[in-house]
Design a protein around this motif. Structure first.
Motif, PDB file in Angstrom:
ATOM      1  N   LEU A 159      -3.926  -7.278  -6.614  1.00  0.00           N
ATOM      2  CA  LEU A 159      -2.567  -7.020  -7.104  1.00  0.00           C
ATOM      3  C   LEU A 159      -2.004  -5.741  -6.507  1.00  0.00           C
ATOM      4  CD1 LEU A 159      -2.964  -8.050 -10.857  1.00  0.00           C
ATOM      5  CD2 LEU A 159      -1.803  -9.312  -9.038  1.00  0.00           C
ATOM      6  N   ILE A 160      -2.829  -4.704  -6.431  1.00  0.00           N
ATOM      7  CA  ILE A 160      -2.376  -3.449  -5.822  1.00  0.00           C
ATOM      8  C   ILE A 160      -2.041  -3.679  -4.350  1.00  0.00           C
ATOM      9  CG2 ILE A 160      -3.059  -1.109  -5.175  1.00  0.00           C
ATOM     10  CD1 ILE A 160      -2.547  -1.312  -8.116  1.00  0.00           C
ATOM     11  N   PHE A 161      -2.899  -4.397  -3.638  1.00  0.00           N
ATOM     12  CA  PHE A 161      -2.663  -4.665  -2.219  1.00  0.00           C
ATOM     13  C   PHE A 161      -1.403  -5.502  -2.026  1.00  0.00           C
ATOM     14  CE2 PHE A 161      -3.161  -6.803   1.848  1.00  0.00           C
ATOM     15  CZ  PHE A 161      -3.666  -5.808   2.667  1.00  0.00           C
ATOM     16  N   SER A 162      -1.150  -6.423  -2.945  1.00  0.00           N
ATOM     17  CA  SER A 162       0.009  -7.301  -2.808  1.00  0.00           C
ATOM     18  C   SER A 162       1.322  -6.529  -2.840  1.00  0.00           C
ATOM     19  CB  SER A 162       0.007  -8.357  -3.920  1.00  0.00           C
ATOM     20  OG  SER A 162       0.278  -7.778  -5.188  1.00  0.00           O
ATOM     21  N   VAL A 163       1.342  -5.374  -3.487  1.00  0.00           N
ATOM     22  CA  VAL A 163       2.561  -4.556  -3.514  1.00  0.00           C
ATOM     23  C   VAL A 163       2.910  -4.100  -2.101  1.00  0.00           C
ATOM     24  CG1 VAL A 163       3.654  -2.479  -4.455  1.00  0.00           C
ATOM     25  CG2 VAL A 163       2.087  -3.814  -5.876  1.00  0.00           C
ATOM     26  N   SER A 164       1.888  -3.814  -1.284  1.00  0.00           N
ATOM     27  CA  SER A 164       2.125  -3.400   0.104  1.00  0.00           C
ATOM     28  C   SER A 164       2.677  -4.544   0.946  1.00  0.00           C
ATOM     29  CB  SER A 164       0.814  -2.895   0.736  1.00  0.00           C
ATOM     30  OG  SER A 164       0.340  -1.757   0.056  1.00  0.00           O
ATOM     31  N   ILE A 165       2.335  -5.761   0.585  1.00  0.00           N
ATOM     32  CA  ILE A 165       2.910  -6.913   1.295  1.00  0.00           C
ATOM     33  C   ILE A 165       4.383  -7.069   0.922  1.00  0.00           C
ATOM     34  CG2 ILE A 165       2.785  -9.433   1.526  1.00  0.00           C
ATOM     35  CD1 ILE A 165      -0.211  -9.232   1.140  1.00  0.00           C
ATOM     36  N   TRP A 166       4.683  -6.804  -0.325  1.00  0.00           N
ATOM     37  CA  TRP A 166       6.076  -6.898  -0.781  1.00  0.00           C
ATOM     38  C   TRP A 166       6.919  -5.764  -0.194  1.00  0.00           C
ATOM     39  CZ3 TRP A 166       8.193  -3.757  -5.068  1.00  0.00           C
ATOM     40  CH2 TRP A 166       9.531  -4.107  -5.377  1.00  0.00           C
ATOM     41  N   ARG A 167       6.484  -4.519  -0.370  1.00  0.00           N
ATOM     42  CA  ARG A 167       7.180  -3.343   0.174  1.00  0.00           C
ATOM     43  C   ARG A 167       6.124  -2.326   0.591  1.00  0.00           C
ATOM     44  NH1 ARG A 167      10.804  -6.391  -0.224  1.00  0.00           N
ATOM     45  NH2 ARG A 167      12.911  -6.092  -1.114  1.00  0.00           N
ATOM     46  N   ARG A 168       6.045  -2.056   1.873  1.00  0.00           N
ATOM     47  CA  ARG A 168       4.985  -1.192   2.388  1.00  0.00           C
ATOM     48  C   ARG A 168       5.019   0.197   1.772  1.00  0.00           C
ATOM     49  NH1 ARG A 168       4.923  -0.302   8.713  1.00  0.00           N
ATOM     50  NH2 ARG A 168       6.934   0.598   8.161  1.00  0.00           N
TER      51      ARG A 168
END
Length: 364
Positions: A159-168
């Motif tokens: 989930l934390i990593f997915s935030v970087s996919i959404w907005r770096r």
């Protein structure tokens, strides 16, 4: 050098898969299995004595798993960072990899706890316990399936990593703050939920990602890779020894030391495979592919196998070591069979495009 040659070289530098990672999964999974075999047989209702104390530190396989997970997630999804269109695909892939197989295992063991209460501790029947296990939501302890606690940390990392996919930028900022807190909060020995959200285990994901960045940079000489592999293995063995003898009783410090040693090994082996063509035995690659099933199935399988083995042993009077080997082997076989019969076909089916799934009954 021509453009074609450069493209070929870059493709060679970043292979799509690494068998050394599968081998690492296999070894880590076996370490955990042997740790739990020793743990279960040491209980008073089984043998009541420690057979192979060397495996008392086998839980270090979990730390190795976390490092591998950080490496793999960045290895596969680095190109997706800051591409919000890839977010749904990333979440679906992570869901598909973790939840369906877990749900099948839970559906198989819950009736056992209900029909044979003596099989558990009596805390497995709670509605909240069952729902939390299915969702992998934060929980202070796991009663239904012991290894599930690690998956809760994995899901949080995804989930934390997915935030970087959404907005770096937002993802990097959130991830940086999270990791900083994971390095600080454990030293205050806080209770759940702080001990979960800011566990030192999460630092291991970062070690794995740093190893992946070094690997992808293609600036690690072969000699350095060999040194990293050997040094990492020696360091890991020494931390294992310290863990066994409680030389360093602080769990958080052990996590960090295990993680650093594992990151060196993972990086070194990956470079050696890419640049030296290091070959991995097929058996280890296969066990690595089956490691998730083995990881999920082995604990209840061990409990059942130990009961059967000890019952039969009243007739043959075999040494304790044979009881240990037989129980561990039975649990390993159970995990492999589950992988072949259920997990692998299920993953193949879920990986197909929807239209292809509708047209085809047989997994291809």
């Amino acid at each position: 050098m021509t453009r074609v040659n450069r493209a070929t070289e870059r493709h060679h530098m970043t292979p799509r898969s690494l068998n050394t990672l599968q081998a690492g999964r296999a070894v880590a999974c076996l370490a955990v299995l042997l740790f739990h075999t020793d743990f279960i047989l040491t209980l008073p209702k089984y043998l009541g004595r420690d057979i192979f104390p060397i495996f008392n530190a086998g839980s270090a396989g979990v730390q190795f798993f976390f490092v591998l997970s950080g490496f793999v997630i960045l290895f596969v999804h680095q190109k997706d960072i800051d591409k919000s269109s890839k977010l749904a695909e990333f979440l679906w892939k992570r869901f598909r990899r973790v939840y369906p197989t877990l749900w099948i295992v839970l559906l198989l063991i819950i009736p056992v706890y209900l029909l044979v209460p003596s099989y558990g501790t009596g805390k497995e029947h709670g509605f909240g316990t069952i729902v939390s296990a299915f969702l992998l939501s934060p929980a202070p302890q796991d009663y239904l399936l012991k290894p599930v606690w690690t998956l809760r940390h994995e899901v949080l990392f995804y989930l934390i990593f997915s935030v970087s996919i959404w907005r770096r930028r937002i993802g990097f900022a959130a991830g940086g703050i999270w990791i900083a807190l994971c390095a600080i909060v454990p030293w205050f020995h806080l209770d759940f939920p702080w001990s979960f959200f800011f566990s030192s285990n999460h630092l291991l994901f970062v070690f794995g990602m740093l190893a992946c960045l070094a690997f992808k940079s293609a600036q690690v000489p072969r000699s350095a890779a060999l040194i990293a592999t050997v040094a990492g293995a020696i360091a890991f063995a020494n931390v294992w020894f310290a863990d066994l003898h409680q030389v360093l009783p602080l769990r958080d410090a052990l996590n960090v030391l295990y993680g650093l040693a594992a990151a060196l090994m993972v990086l070194g082996l990956a470079v050696l495979e890419r640049d030296w063509g290091l070959r991995v035995p097929g058996a280890l690659t296969f066990l690595g592919e089956a490691s998730y099933s083995i990881y999920l199935v082995h604990f209840p399988a061990l409990s059942a196998a130990s009961k059967v083995t000890l019952t039969l042993n009243k007739l043959v009077r075999a040494p304790d070591s044979i009881v240990f080997i037989t129980s561990a082997s039975a649990a390993l076989v159970a995990g492999v069979l589950f992988h072949l019969a259920i997990e692998k076909p299920l993953m193949l089916q879920l990986a197909k495009p929807r239209k292809l799934r509708e047209r085809s009954v047989i997994p291809v």
